[in-house]
Enzyme design. Sequence first.
Site, PDB file in Angstrom:
ATOM      1  N   CYS A  68      -0.298   0.795  -3.022  1.00 40.28           N
ATOM      2  CA  CYS A  68      -0.253  -0.513  -2.345  1.00 40.28           C
ATOM      3  C   CYS A  68      -1.655  -1.094  -2.174  1.00 40.28           C
ATOM      4  O   CYS A  68      -2.469  -0.558  -1.420  1.00 40.28           O
ATOM      5  CB  CYS A  68       0.429  -0.351  -0.987  1.00 40.28           C
ATOM      6  SG  CYS A  68       0.290  -1.788   0.096  1.00 40.28           S
ATOM      7  N   CYS A  71      -2.568  -2.369   1.379  1.00 40.75           N
ATOM      8  CA  CYS A  71      -2.716  -1.237   2.300  1.00 40.75           C
ATOM      9  C   CYS A  71      -4.158  -0.725   2.306  1.00 40.75           C
ATOM     10  O   CYS A  71      -4.669  -0.280   3.342  1.00 40.75           O
ATOM     11  CB  CYS A  71      -1.789  -0.093   1.899  1.00 40.75           C
ATOM     12  SG  CYS A  71      -0.031  -0.494   1.958  1.00 40.75           S
TER      13      CYS A  71
END
Length: 328
Positions: A68, A71
């Site tokens: 991600c 993230c």
Amino acid sequence: MNSTTPGSESREKGIATMEEIIGSAGPATNGTGPGNVIKDISEKDFMAEVIEASMQRPIIVDFWAPWCGPCKQLTPALEKLVTQAGGKVMLAKVNVDENQGIAQQLRVQSIPTVYAFYQGRPLDGFQGALPESQLRQFIQQVLEAAGGGDDENSIEALLEQADELMRQGQPEAAASLYAQVLEQDAENAKALSGVIRAYIGAGEMEAARAVFDELSEALKLQSDIQGALAALELAEQADGAAANLADLQAKIAQDANDHQARFDLAMALNATGQREEAADALLEVIRRQRAWNDEAARKQLVQFFEAWGPTDPVTVQARKKLSSLLFS
């Protein structure tokens, strides 16, 4: 940090050695730092580390995955802010690839997703990466909702208390508070600069220099550290100069154009805490002969400003006087 520390004089003065202050401090991550404020959580310990732990303090749960992109921006920012909160809140990181059951139970449909738990229940949350200012606001709102927004042990409060002690001329007491900050955030530039200034205030120039020398290059470039370095360099330059105050004043009385004597007098005055008089001495050199010694007086005055800080009243007034001289 290695074991390069000031000697017994520092202990007698009540300031911790460098090893005691910053040698053992480290980032509070993965459950190993002070207070274990950042942990990696799995399905087997989610109940204990989040639900049950939230009965004592808010727990922020960060649902993320290695693939991600957002993230990778959000998680470090959360870690930084949670660490700065000084133990009032904990960050629990959940890898959704390895813990899909938790994600499904909490209906996590996209990542990053963040939930704040308190008293065993979700308190607030958001999806996607947010800028640091909004993350700080989110954490503050969570703390306020949990009744912990004004905790006196927060990093900000500790720094304010330490700075006030420095203004009161109590470097030993201030150093202990800066050390508490470093236990929670080992790379806090304000606390590190405070340690350097505390050593300077106690007359421990070698100890102050040792703290600076062991910092990373990135930290050395921080504005707070640069200000402390300027103060240290001034203190090193002025070492022993205070004893010559009378002689320097006598030289100037004999020859008002003895710019070197007036320059040295400014250094001595600053060393004895007479900032306004030190600034005035340099301003007088500039007024009489601005270009003397490659504008040494102006350059030294700028270094004074860096050491005293931009909001110091003497800095503010002296800057106005300097501007008037330079642009009149």
